[in-house]
Structure formats: structure tokens, C-alpha cells
Write a protein that holds these residues in place. Sequence first.
Motif, PDB file in Angstrom:
ATOM      1  N   TRP A   1      -9.074  62.175  69.323  1.00 26.15           N
ATOM      2  CA  TRP A   1      -9.413  60.786  69.630  1.00 26.15           C
ATOM      3  C   TRP A   1     -10.411  60.753  70.760  1.00 26.15           C
ATOM      4  O   TRP A   1     -10.328  61.530  71.714  1.00 26.15           O
ATOM      5  CB  TRP A   1      -8.141  60.038  70.015  1.00 26.15           C
ATOM      6  CG  TRP A   1      -8.364  58.666  70.577  1.00 26.15           C
ATOM      7  CD1 TRP A   1      -8.684  57.534  69.903  1.00 26.15           C
ATOM      8  CD2 TRP A   1      -8.280  58.291  71.960  1.00 26.15           C
ATOM      9  NE1 TRP A   1      -8.791  56.464  70.767  1.00 26.15           N
ATOM     10  CE2 TRP A   1      -8.548  56.904  72.041  1.00 26.15           C
ATOM     11  CE3 TRP A   1      -7.997  58.987  73.137  1.00 26.15           C
ATOM     12  CZ2 TRP A   1      -8.543  56.206  73.251  1.00 26.15           C
ATOM     13  CZ3 TRP A   1      -7.990  58.290  74.348  1.00 26.15           C
ATOM     14  CH2 TRP A   1      -8.265  56.920  74.387  1.00 26.15           C
ATOM     15  N   THR A   2     -11.405  59.847  70.659  1.00 30.36           N
ATOM     16  CA  THR A   2     -12.399  59.775  71.722  1.00 30.36           C
ATOM     17  C   THR A   2     -12.432  58.427  72.419  1.00 30.36           C
ATOM     18  O   THR A   2     -12.485  58.356  73.637  1.00 30.36           O
ATOM     19  CB  THR A   2     -13.803  60.148  71.197  1.00 30.36           C
ATOM     20  OG1 THR A   2     -14.747  60.041  72.237  1.00 30.36           O
ATOM     21  CG2 THR A   2     -14.245  59.241  70.052  1.00 30.36           C
ATOM     22  N   ARG A   3     -12.394  57.315  71.654  1.00 33.52           N
ATOM     23  CA  ARG A   3     -12.423  55.979  72.261  1.00 33.52           C
ATOM     24  C   ARG A   3     -11.772  54.973  71.332  1.00 33.52           C
ATOM     25  O   ARG A   3     -11.631  55.218  70.132  1.00 33.52           O
ATOM     26  CB  ARG A   3     -13.849  55.526  72.548  1.00 33.52           C
ATOM     27  CG  ARG A   3     -14.502  56.210  73.727  1.00 33.52           C
ATOM     28  CD  ARG A   3     -15.409  55.253  74.460  1.00 33.52           C
ATOM     29  NE  ARG A   3     -16.066  55.907  75.577  1.00 33.52           N
ATOM     30  CZ  ARG A   3     -16.788  55.256  76.497  1.00 33.52           C
ATOM     31  NH1 ARG A   3     -16.935  53.944  76.401  1.00 33.52           N
ATOM     32  NH2 ARG A   3     -17.358  55.911  77.485  1.00 33.52           N
ATOM     33  N   SER A   4     -11.433  53.795  71.907  1.00 28.84           N
ATOM     34  CA  SER A   4     -10.934  52.678  71.114  1.00 28.84           C
ATOM     35  C   SER A   4     -11.552  51.379  71.624  1.00 28.84           C
ATOM     36  O   SER A   4     -11.703  51.195  72.840  1.00 28.84           O
ATOM     37  CB  SER A   4      -9.408  52.582  71.196  1.00 28.84           C
ATOM     38  OG  SER A   4      -8.788  53.685  70.596  1.00 28.84           O
ATOM     39  N   TYR A   5     -11.893  50.521  70.683  1.00 32.45           N
ATOM     40  CA  TYR A   5     -12.385  49.188  71.009  1.00 32.45           C
ATOM     41  C   TYR A   5     -11.659  48.184  70.127  1.00 32.45           C
ATOM     42  O   TYR A   5     -11.245  48.504  69.012  1.00 32.45           O
ATOM     43  CB  TYR A   5     -13.900  49.092  70.795  1.00 32.45           C
ATOM     44  CG  TYR A   5     -14.674  49.814  71.876  1.00 32.45           C
ATOM     45  CD1 TYR A   5     -15.115  49.138  73.003  1.00 32.45           C
ATOM     46  CD2 TYR A   5     -14.926  51.173  71.775  1.00 32.45           C
ATOM     47  CE1 TYR A   5     -15.804  49.798  74.015  1.00 32.45           C
ATOM     48  CE2 TYR A   5     -15.611  51.851  72.780  1.00 32.45           C
ATOM     49  CZ  TYR A   5     -16.044  51.156  73.891  1.00 32.45           C
ATOM     50  OH  TYR A   5     -16.707  51.818  74.889  1.00 32.45           O
ATOM     51  N   ARG A   6     -11.516  46.970  70.655  1.00 35.48           N
ATOM     52  CA  ARG A   6     -10.805  45.952  69.894  1.00 35.48           C
ATOM     53  C   ARG A   6     -11.504  44.607  70.032  1.00 35.48           C
ATOM     54  O   ARG A   6     -12.249  44.363  70.986  1.00 35.48           O
ATOM     55  CB  ARG A   6      -9.363  45.830  70.384  1.00 35.48           C
ATOM     56  CG  ARG A   6      -9.222  45.311  71.805  1.00 35.48           C
ATOM     57  CD  ARG A   6      -7.778  45.374  72.278  1.00 35.48           C
ATOM     58  NE  ARG A   6      -7.668  44.902  73.666  1.00 35.48           N
ATOM     59  CZ  ARG A   6      -6.571  45.027  74.410  1.00 35.48           C
ATOM     60  NH1 ARG A   6      -5.500  45.634  73.894  1.00 35.48           N
ATOM     61  NH2 ARG A   6      -6.536  44.581  75.652  1.00 35.48           N
ATOM     62  N   THR A   7     -11.232  43.744  69.069  1.00 37.13           N
ATOM     63  CA  THR A   7     -11.665  42.358  69.106  1.00 37.13           C
ATOM     64  C   THR A   7     -10.423  41.486  69.213  1.00 37.13           C
ATOM     65  O   THR A   7      -9.651  41.397  68.242  1.00 37.13           O
ATOM     66  CB  THR A   7     -12.439  41.992  67.827  1.00 37.13           C
ATOM     67  OG1 THR A   7     -13.596  42.821  67.721  1.00 37.13           O
ATOM     68  CG2 THR A   7     -12.860  40.535  67.846  1.00 37.13           C
ATOM     69  N   PRO A   8     -10.168  40.860  70.351  1.00 39.55           N
ATOM     70  CA  PRO A   8      -9.013  39.965  70.435  1.00 39.55           C
ATOM     71  C   PRO A   8      -9.198  38.745  69.536  1.00 39.55           C
ATOM     72  O   PRO A   8     -10.323  38.263  69.344  1.00 39.55           O
ATOM     73  CB  PRO A   8      -8.991  39.564  71.919  1.00 39.55           C
ATOM     74  CG  PRO A   8      -9.757  40.642  72.627  1.00 39.55           C
ATOM     75  CD  PRO A   8     -10.817  41.058  71.656  1.00 39.55           C
ATOM     76  N   ASN A   9      -8.121  38.260  68.986  1.00 35.87           N
ATOM     77  CA  ASN A   9      -8.139  37.092  68.109  1.00 35.87           C
ATOM     78  C   ASN A   9      -8.851  35.933  68.797  1.00 35.87           C
ATOM     79  O   ASN A   9      -8.517  35.549  69.920  1.00 35.87           O
ATOM     80  CB  ASN A   9      -6.689  36.699  67.774  1.00 35.87           C
ATOM     81  CG  ASN A   9      -6.604  35.586  66.742  1.00 35.87           C
ATOM     82  OD1 ASN A   9      -7.504  34.779  66.576  1.00 35.87           O
ATOM     83  ND2 ASN A   9      -5.490  35.538  66.032  1.00 35.87           N
ATOM     84  N   GLY A  10      -9.848  35.373  68.114  1.00 41.04           N
ATOM     85  CA  GLY A  10     -10.557  34.198  68.604  1.00 41.04           C
ATOM     86  C   GLY A  10     -11.696  34.472  69.552  1.00 41.04           C
ATOM     87  O   GLY A  10     -12.422  33.542  69.935  1.00 41.04           O
ATOM     88  N   SER A  11     -11.924  35.732  69.925  1.00 40.88           N
ATOM     89  CA  SER A  11     -12.911  36.021  70.971  1.00 40.88           C
ATOM     90  C   SER A  11     -14.334  36.198  70.453  1.00 40.88           C
ATOM     91  O   SER A  11     -15.303  35.912  71.159  1.00 40.88           O
ATOM     92  CB  SER A  11     -12.499  37.273  71.739  1.00 40.88           C
ATOM     93  OG  SER A  11     -12.664  38.429  70.926  1.00 40.88           O
ATOM     94  N   GLN A  12     -14.481  36.746  69.228  1.00 40.94           N
ATOM     95  CA  GLN A  12     -15.791  37.126  68.690  1.00 40.94           C
ATOM     96  C   GLN A  12     -16.498  38.125  69.605  1.00 40.94           C
ATOM     97  O   GLN A  12     -17.734  38.217  69.601  1.00 40.94           O
ATOM     98  CB  GLN A  12     -16.704  35.913  68.442  1.00 40.94           C
ATOM     99  CG  GLN A  12     -16.433  35.163  67.161  1.00 40.94           C
ATOM    100  CD  GLN A  12     -15.077  34.486  67.163  1.00 40.94           C
ATOM    101  OE1 GLN A  12     -14.149  34.932  66.494  1.00 40.94           O
ATOM    102  NE2 GLN A  12     -14.968  33.405  67.925  1.00 40.94           N
ATOM    103  N   LYS A  13     -15.739  38.882  70.378  1.00 40.14           N
ATOM    104  CA  LYS A  13     -16.325  39.876  71.263  1.00 40.14           C
ATOM    105  C   LYS A  13     -15.485  41.151  71.250  1.00 40.14           C
ATOM    106  O   LYS A  13     -14.293  41.127  70.960  1.00 40.14           O
ATOM    107  CB  LYS A  13     -16.443  39.343  72.691  1.00 40.14           C
ATOM    108  CG  LYS A  13     -17.509  38.256  72.835  1.00 40.14           C
ATOM    109  CD  LYS A  13     -17.785  37.954  74.292  1.00 40.14           C
ATOM    110  CE  LYS A  13     -18.938  36.965  74.415  1.00 40.14           C
ATOM    111  NZ  LYS A  13     -19.276  36.699  75.847  1.00 40.14           N
ATOM    112  N   VAL A  14     -16.149  42.250  71.591  1.00 41.64           N
ATOM    113  CA  VAL A  14     -15.521  43.567  71.635  1.00 41.64           C
ATOM    114  C   VAL A  14     -15.128  43.889  73.067  1.00 41.64           C
ATOM    115  O   VAL A  14     -15.852  43.548  74.013  1.00 41.64           O
ATOM    116  CB  VAL A  14     -16.501  44.625  71.084  1.00 41.64           C
ATOM    117  CG1 VAL A  14     -16.067  46.034  71.468  1.00 41.64           C
ATOM    118  CG2 VAL A  14     -16.622  44.508  69.578  1.00 41.64           C
ATOM    119  N   GLU A  15     -14.014  44.564  73.231  1.00 47.06           N
ATOM    120  CA  GLU A  15     -13.632  45.066  74.538  1.00 47.06           C
ATOM    121  C   GLU A  15     -13.004  46.438  74.368  1.00 47.06           C
ATOM    122  O   GLU A  15     -12.418  46.749  73.334  1.00 47.06           O
ATOM    123  CB  GLU A  15     -12.647  44.117  75.233  1.00 47.06           C
ATOM    124  CG  GLU A  15     -11.312  43.973  74.540  1.00 47.06           C
ATOM    125  CD  GLU A  15     -10.387  42.973  75.225  1.00 47.06           C
ATOM    126  OE1 GLU A  15     -10.908  42.047  75.887  1.00 47.06           O
ATOM    127  OE2 GLU A  15      -9.155  43.127  75.088  1.00 47.06           O
TER     128      GLU A  15
END
Length: 555
Positions: A535-549
Motif C-alpha cells: 500500500w502506498t496512499r489513500s484518498y477519499r471523497t467525503p459525501n457531498g464534498s465534490q473534493k478529494v482529501e
Amino acid sequence: MTSRLSSSDPSGAVNSRAPRRRTVVKAAAAGAVLAAPLAAALPARAAEAPAFLHGVASGDPLPDGVLLWTRVTPTSAAIPGSGIGPDTEVGWTVAKDKAFTTIVAKGSLTATAASDHTVKADIRGLEPATDYWFRFSAGGTDSPVAHTRTTPAADASVAGLRFGVVSCSNWEAGYFSAYRHLAARGDLDAWLHLGDYIYEYKSGEYGTRGTVVRPHSPAGEILTLADYRTRHGRYKTDPDLQALHHKAPVVAIWDDHEFADNAWSGGAVNHTEGAEGTWTARQAAAKQAYFEWMPVRPAIEGTTYRRLRFGKLADLSLLDLRSFRSQQASTASGSVDDPDRTITGRAQLDWLKSGLKASDTTWRLVGNSVMISPFAVGSLSADLLKPLAKLLGLPGEGIALNTDQWDGYTDDRRELLAHLRSNAIRNTVFLTGDIHMAWANDVPVDAGTYPLSPSAATEFVVTSMTSDNLDDIVKVPEGVVSAIASPVIRAANRHVHWVDTDRHGYGVLDITATRAQMDYYVISDRTNPNATSSWTRSYRTPNGSQKVERTYDRV
């Protein structure tokens, strides 16, 4: 004809669960040289009994069914692409357990030379969100036993979904260890192949840093129906690919290399009209072989755009970005912003827009073969960029590097993103391959003013399984290019949260009601058949955000 057993009523069960080239060559003849590898793999009795040398597979799962696939080799001479071999009855059986003590459906089909001895059984009458095992049989020989899973009922409340995500699997560039590691997980609802499942090049033209790890068959560039069938057959002998097909259903779309490099509706960069026959004939041959050899259920004949639903949690719109697109534009041609040029075709774009608007699921996933996020080499203020772009005939969003992507078809992209914004369509996530890099992006309405401009969607791009990355092209150690290029790319593209230009691997997409998360994995060495995965990295989109974190909690 298939036989079915009726299923119980949908239960609403909750589911708990990755350098352009030109060489004019002649098509390779299918003969003894090509037959040798497969003939050697046949058991001693294969001349008298059929064999299942290419494994079995399932795909395009539904709440009440799934598509089953196999290829039978009726005699040692009836290799893929040979066009010979007797008609062979192939039975199929579906059960609720691996030992086949609870059989729920069975039937038979006839494999013929006309379909390269491939068969597909479109099974219905199954229960939603349920594990099944299946196998084929012919002439007293049984295929390997494989596992598949149906999707949740359309109105089911679903706690979570998990998908493997892969793209760009070039046989000559290395081993398919990513498939093996995904198969070993045992927790996938399905796996997505986002294009370039096969490559069309002649042997030696596109290996790993110029070196062939394992040779193609046929040896020449594939041009004819026999060629495309032979190449598909070669890929399906890979043990890691077979292992993953035996563990979970695949949902696949094509990109250009299932046809030829940078394919469009009327041709390809890697096609010479006349010397290599007509594009019409080559495209038809590629499509026929693809639908013969892949467990794909085309919703519209001759395309891969279609939609699947996974209860009330997510639907998945799958795109065909090769069959209808206009020819790629040069950035000097002034046509990347031309509204008459298209990457989707009018009918497909309208279908996508209407489907996204009508969707009542929490998440709207889009299987997308080329990157939709803008990718520019420079960043100027909007008041300077737009007149400069108009003067030079460059895309209004920036100076595009790759016009084979949505960057070369900016009017389609503007229309789609405006549709998402004007209709308040939330939680749209594009899942993308093609570019041989891993990315985590916001998809801005106007990249020139981002982050002041809103983000209309997000995008997770998986890197190549084996095809050359940037470090491979310039032939420097892994990580060197990414250390230099990633900060430059992010500075010029403020919607890009992360890019890894150098490593090979795959993704695991995990979806819940609160977020869509991509875990990125890398393979230690694509030239090593026993390569490890990390595993190297993880990114997610929270519900309703339309953005990556970024997140540090992998699933």
C-alpha cells in the motif's frame, strides 16, 4: 438455449462488501509456430478430449444474474484464431456452494469455430447479493471452478462495496502480479478493468524499458480477426489473470489498445490505411474478438457503454470513448475547443447526462478510460490565459499536454460539468486508467480559476499494471521523475492532490454512505512473476464534498 430456475423474491439483502509508435507490418499467419505453446500445454489426452486452457470468467453482474464465459479447445489444432475445430457442446452449472451440492441453474451451449470456440451464458433467475460458484464441462472434462457474486437488489440498502481497479496490462512489459494480489484478497464485489486489457503492438515494440519480458503471440502487430483472437488467447493463458477471473466478476471497458494506439472513430495513430487494410475492417475485427473473449454484455451492440446498479449505494456508468470520438487534435490546430468535435458522441453524452441526473443512488461512479481532469503545463490568470488560448488555438482551460484525453475535447467536458453543477448532481466520481500514473483529482468547472471555481466531481486515476511510466521512458531509477515532476504538475494544476508518475500497481475502491475511498497499491517489480504488493496512499471523497482529501486509514 439456457435453462433457468426461478429465484426467490428480491430480499433487499445488505452487501458487506483497480510513446506513440508507427511500424507497418504484415499480419502474422496462424500456424505451427503459434500452435506450439498451447499444444505443449495440452494434457496427453487433449487430442481426443476438449480442454479449458483459458480459464473461466464472469462479468457484468446483475441482481438476478451474471454473464459466464469460457473458451474450450476441442482439439490440439483448434488454437485461438485458427478458425478450425469441431462444434463442441459445452455445459454450464451454477451452484450456491463450491462443492456443487446445491445446484441452482444449468444448461448448455455450442462452441464453434465461428466464435473462436468461446461461449457466454447469460444466467438469470439468481438471488441478489449472493455468492455463487460455476463451472463448464465438455466431453467429460470439467473446467476450473470459479466464484462470482450478484449485485444487491435495486432498492436494497447497502452498507459497503469494494472493487479492484486496474488498467494498462501490457503482456510484453511484465507479469500480471496485480491480478494475483487482487485475487488473494477475497473481499471484492467485482473488479473494474478501465481499458488496455490487451495491446496491439508487434513483439519488441513496447516492452519494459525497451526489453521484452515475455513475447507476444502473434509476433506481428495484430490486424486481422485471427490476430486479435490469438492475442486475446495469449493473455487469457496468464495464471494471475485466470486467478482473478476465477475469484470475482469483471466489469470492463475498452480503450485504444484493444484496437490500435490513439484510436478514434475513423482511424488510429497506429494504423496505416491501405498498407494495413481498412480501419473499418480492423475495428470490426477488434470488436468481434473483444466481445468473443470478454465477459461483457453490450447494452448497445458494438459498444461498451452501459450502466450497472449496486443497490441504493452506487450506480456505475461505463463509457466507450473510442467508437464515436472525433480525431485527436494537435494543440496547434486550434480545434480542441471546437464544439463540433466530440469524445463521447452526442447519443452517449446525452445518455450519460440523463443517467447522472436521474440517479437516486448515494454515489454516481463513471468508468472512464482517459483522464477528464485538466492537465496543463502552465498556469496563468484567467484574463491572460483565455485570449492567449484563443490566439494560439489552445484549450481555454490551459495548455493541454495530451489531446487524446478530455483535454482535447473541451466542449464535451464543459457541457458535462455544467450539467452536474446546474442540476446539483453530487457525489460523481470518475474512475480512470490510460495515463500510466496514479492521480487523485478534483474536477473543476474552470481549472483556470481553481480553487475559486467549484469542483463538480472527483477523479481517481490508477497507474498502469505493467506499461511504461515516465521513469521507464527516460530510463532512470524509480522515484526520480516523480520527485521532480509531481510538485511541478501540482503547482500548475491546483486541482491535483497527488500524482505518482513512476510506479506500477492497482487500486482498491471502497464505498460507504459517508465516503468513496481509493487505496493505491504498488508492485515491487513488474519483471518478477513473484512480485510483492504494498500500500502506498489513500484518498477519499467525503459525501457531498465534490473534493478529494488524503486519508491514512486504508480499508
